[in-house]
Design an enzyme around this catalytic site. Structure first.
Site, PDB file in Angstrom:
ATOM      1  N   LYS A 116       0.816  -1.211   0.000  1.00 34.51           N
ATOM      2  CA  LYS A 116       0.000   0.000   0.000  1.00 34.51           C
ATOM      3  C   LYS A 116       0.855   1.269   0.000  1.00 34.51           C
ATOM      4  O   LYS A 116       0.488   2.268  -0.606  1.00 34.51           O
ATOM      5  CB  LYS A 116      -0.927   0.013   1.219  1.00 34.51           C
ATOM      6  CG  LYS A 116      -2.062  -1.005   1.111  1.00 34.51           C
ATOM      7  CD  LYS A 116      -3.034  -0.875   2.260  1.00 34.51           C
ATOM      8  CE  LYS A 116      -4.192  -1.832   2.069  1.00 34.51           C
ATOM      9  NZ  LYS A 116      -5.170  -1.764   3.136  1.00 34.51           N
ATOM     10  N   LYS A 200      -6.553  -7.548  -7.839  1.00 32.80           N
ATOM     11  CA  LYS A 200      -7.721  -7.727  -6.991  1.00 32.80           C
ATOM     12  C   LYS A 200      -8.798  -6.702  -7.368  1.00 32.80           C
ATOM     13  O   LYS A 200      -8.481  -5.556  -7.700  1.00 32.80           O
ATOM     14  CB  LYS A 200      -7.290  -7.524  -5.535  1.00 32.80           C
ATOM     15  CG  LYS A 200      -8.306  -7.965  -4.505  1.00 32.80           C
ATOM     16  CD  LYS A 200      -7.715  -7.840  -3.111  1.00 32.80           C
ATOM     17  CE  LYS A 200      -8.782  -8.046  -2.052  1.00 32.80           C
ATOM     18  NZ  LYS A 200      -8.290  -7.827  -0.703  1.00 32.80           N
ATOM     19  N   LYS A 203     -12.241  -0.978  -4.965  1.00 35.26           N
ATOM     20  CA  LYS A 203     -13.119   0.187  -5.031  1.00 35.26           C
ATOM     21  C   LYS A 203     -12.402   1.370  -5.677  1.00 35.26           C
ATOM     22  O   LYS A 203     -13.027   2.310  -6.128  1.00 35.26           O
ATOM     23  CB  LYS A 203     -13.567   0.577  -3.613  1.00 35.26           C
ATOM     24  CG  LYS A 203     -14.355  -0.507  -2.917  1.00 35.26           C
ATOM     25  CD  LYS A 203     -14.492  -0.248  -1.434  1.00 35.26           C
ATOM     26  CE  LYS A 203     -13.501  -1.034  -0.616  1.00 35.26           C
ATOM     27  NZ  LYS A 203     -13.818  -1.128   0.790  1.00 35.26           N
TER      28      LYS A 203
END
Length: 341
Positions: A116, A200, A203
């Site tokens: 991340k 993946k 959103k």
């Protein structure tokens, strides 16, 4: 070893809207576990959301949307405890205590932080680095024994076990915190992008066509599956034949997850079928399963007072479990609690 009540804890982060990965990888599994042999506690983990900046108004809306997703999917607030994390201050309190138990070396091994943070690790929030300690607090605050998670969160549950074990050992409190078990099961615990099967479903993806939002209506769901990326080959007659075909494997896994069967059973049913057959069948299945959920979510989102009432009641029930465990933790660690009630 203390005998702990079998108890499940898990949560979904309110950031950017719910999508199919949240449903198949988390919420549907929570619904399936409800009413089984353990107490169930499900949370909207809004404190986790702010590890990256959130617009304050959107955070409120997103928190309600996740709650609506839980309720529309079948979570019953009379059977399960359902609340938003920030309304039980003990989460943040125990997270600080665990910051002082966890070791920096443990945090440095967390692969999700590296993924991340990327090349900007020096610029991300301290919360993004330390949030596995908050996740451990979420779980252990309720003496949870089982944690349904996706494969990508398994490392954090292992860290939770390490923190529990170190706390118990360091403070001579063997068995006080249980060592929770991750539950990773089901055909679609990791749902991939409809345009790129190596990524993946997210959103935050660039195109809305790469994900199925839980608020999408029936026509949109059908259109997205029919336009999902595939390869020219038909479906094989064994699962082995899907190796090296990530988009094909993803659609088979999604079909299995929605139909509550196995990828093997899907391959058996559709062996040799082309995408002109399989994709419309998947679209019809998805509309049948997800359409009623998106309709009920829309109804609930028009009744914010009802959502807030459910969350408030859930927070009271959660706090009734959490506060005595936090109080015991303070006592074990030797804090002078002069305001003891």
């Amino acid at each position: 070893m203390t005998n702990h009540t079998p108890r499940v804890f898990s949560g979904v982060k309110p950031s950017g809207g719910l999508q199919l990965g949240n449903y198949l990888g988390a919420i549907k599994r929570f619904v399936d576990m409800q009413g089984q042999d353990y107490e169930a506690i499900f949370c909207v983990v809004d404190l986790h959301a702010i590890t990256v900046w959130q617009d304050p108004k959107e955070l409120k809306d997103a928190t309600r949307e996740v709650t609506a997703g839980y309720l529309a999917s079948g979570i019953d607030p009379a059977q399960s405890v359902l609340f938003n994390q920030s309304q039980v201050p003990a989460h943040a309190e125990l997270a600080w205590l665990f910051n002082c138990v966890a070791r920096v070396g443990w945090m440095n091994r967390m692969t999700q932080f590296k993924d991340k943070a990327g090349k900007n690790a020096e610029k991300v929030s301290l919360g993004l680095y330390a949030y596995p300690a908050l996740m451990a607090a979420d779980i252990l605050l309720y003496h949870a024994t089982h944690v349904p998670v996706g494969e990508d969160q398994k490392q954090h549950v292992e860290l939770t076990r390490d923190i529990a074990a170190k706390f118990n050992h360091d403070y001579g409190a063997e068995g006080f915190f249980p060592l929770p078990e991750p539950i990773i099961e089901g055909p679609a615990t990791r749902v991939m992008n409809l345009r790129d099967g190596s990524k993946k479903m997210s959103k935050s993806g660039e195109s809305d066509m790469e994900r199925i939002n839980m608020t999408d209506d029936a026509d949109t769901i059908a259109k997205k599956f029919k336009k999902a990326r595939t390869d020219p080959e038909p479906l094989p007659d064994t699962l082995e034949g899907l190796k090296g075909r990530p988009e094909a494997r993803n659609l088979v896994d999604i079909y299995a997850g929605l139909s509550e069967t196995t990828p093997e059973a899907v391959i058996t049913e559709f062996a040799g079928a082309g995408w002109g057959t399989f994709k419309p069948a998947l679209a019809d299945l998805a509309v049948a399963k997800l359409g009623p959920i998106s309709e009920e979510m829309a109804r609930l989102m028009n009744d914010k007072a009802e959502i807030d009432r459910v969350l408030a009641q859930g927070a009271e029930r959660a706090e009734a479990i959490a506060q005595p465990i936090l109080d015991q933790t303070y006592d074990i660690m030797g804090f002078l609690r002069s305001r003891r009630g």
